[in-house]
Design an enzyme around this catalytic site. Structure first.
Site, mmCIF file in Angstrom:
data_model
loop_
_atom_site.group_PDB
_atom_site.id
_atom_site.type_symbol
_atom_site.label_atom_id
_atom_site.label_comp_id
_atom_site.label_asym_id
_atom_site.label_seq_id
_atom_site.Cartn_x
_atom_site.Cartn_y
_atom_site.Cartn_z
ATOM 1 N N SER B 118 34.061 39.114 -4.344
ATOM 2 C CA SER B 118 34.744 38.020 -5.003
ATOM 3 C C SER B 118 34.641 36.703 -4.238
ATOM 4 O O SER B 118 34.958 35.651 -4.773
ATOM 5 C CB SER B 118 36.215 38.374 -5.227
ATOM 6 N N LYS B 158 41.686 34.148 -1.662
ATOM 7 C CA LYS B 158 41.524 33.241 -2.793
ATOM 8 C C LYS B 158 41.517 31.798 -2.297
ATOM 9 O O LYS B 158 42.145 31.481 -1.289
ATOM 10 C CB LYS B 158 42.701 33.400 -3.776
#
Lengths: 203, 203
Positions: B118, B158
DNA sequence: TTGAAATATGAACAAATGTTCACTACCATT
DNA sequence: AATGGTAGTGAACATTTGTTCATATTTCAA
């Protein structure tokens, strides 16, 4: 101004001991290494080094003379490699990372500062520290630090590919053309070591 | 089978001491820490730990009892974080990296095993160890380890973006949709810490 | 040369510390 | 209850080791 010859020698010895053995040398071990008879002389120098901020100790406690900035083993990081594997070359030393070389599998691992985006496809970025495990041969497809006499002025990370008649060096970036060395040309390619890992520090 | 409770406690203490102080504790210091009266008991346990391969010493030399794999400071690596910042959580501890936390600027840094792709756009790969510097707030655009109550079962890396009315969490991979939390929803976002670096080991 | 600074020597002391031994206490299993 | 593994206590010993002092030697620049 800097340190005396003896002071520097003793500081270097302590650093090297801690780096390799993970334990600080005792005052008498330092004496013995330099062929001195009593601990008194060394002890005075230790006091000087302490005052200059190079080393620390817990007074009275055994074996607590150690480098100030941080104890433990460490790994040298080199800015570039001009010729051969640098054993003790101080010139290109950028810094000492407080990292045990055992982390990357070999005692003689060292860091190499990565410049440019030539390995971006392998997710190695400008400013990263590539960890190199010295060796003279690599397998087809390995990533290694290589030098090419007269072509690459300093060690560079390349994917090494072997063909029937030569060696191909690929950068992991489509913008760069691979370098090909056929026949005798291949001898000019010198393998410094294999890529063992990466350390990146975010600013 | 594993270690006894006491054996484990003593092993942990030695590791922690070496990690924080850079100097091995003496046998009596270990005793004192556990409120024991004599060094004999601890010494026997040290022998056991040595035989099991957890620690080493140079017989007779002072303060040479130290973790076997490598002395010096180290940094814990966690597999995942289920709740809050793990202070001494042993459960999710994957390994101890022989790296001084000072390398990444703070004593309480820890590693977080990266799973999946990711963050591939930031050149962080599956299997990398993300170094996290714990903090409760980050700036717009920073990469951080975050958890979201009821949404993300474990801490995830993130890019954090702030808007007038909420928080947006972006994965660095176009395949993943950003997560948006508006108004009160934003309270469910918990910042674990800021991305301080990366350590990668090639197989 | 002369003198200060850096080094080295020898001796000695006091602590810190690793190590051993004998004995007791606890705990789980047989 | 008997047994065996693990732990804690107390005492004692031998080394290792930090530290200090007084004195000699070297080095090096003024």
């Amino acid at each position: 101004m800097g340190l005396t010859k003896r002071q520097q020698e003793i500081l270097d010895f302590i650093r090297k001991q801690v780096r390799t053995h993970g334990v600080s040398p005792s005052v008498r071990e330092i004496c013995h290494h330099f062929g001195l008879k009593g601990p008194a002389g060394v002890h005075r120098i230790l006091k000087v080094l302490e005052q200059q901020g190079y080393i620390t100790s817990i007074p009275g406690k055994k074996r607590t003379w150690r480098p100030a900035g941080g104890a433990g083993r460490s790994m040298p990081v080199l800015g570039n490699i001009a010729a051969g594997i640098p054993i003790d070359a101080q010139e290109d030393l950028v810094e000492e990372l407080p990292v045990d070389t055992a982390l990357f599998g070999s005692d003689d691992c060292f860091g190499l500062l990565v410049k440019g985006d030539s390995m971006v496809d392998l997710h190695i970025m400008d400013g990263d520290i590539a960890i190199i495990r010295p060796c003279h041969q690599v397998e087809h497809g390995n990533v290694a630090a290589v030098m090419v006499q007269g072509v690459l002025p300093e060690a560079t990370l390349k994917t090494v590919k072997f063909h029937e008649d030569g060696i191909e060096l690929h950068a992991a970036n489509p913008l760069y053309e691979p370098l090909t060395f056929l026949g005798d040309e291949a001898r000019r390619v010198q393998i410094i070591g294999k890529l063992a890992g990466i350390i990146r520090r975010n600013r």
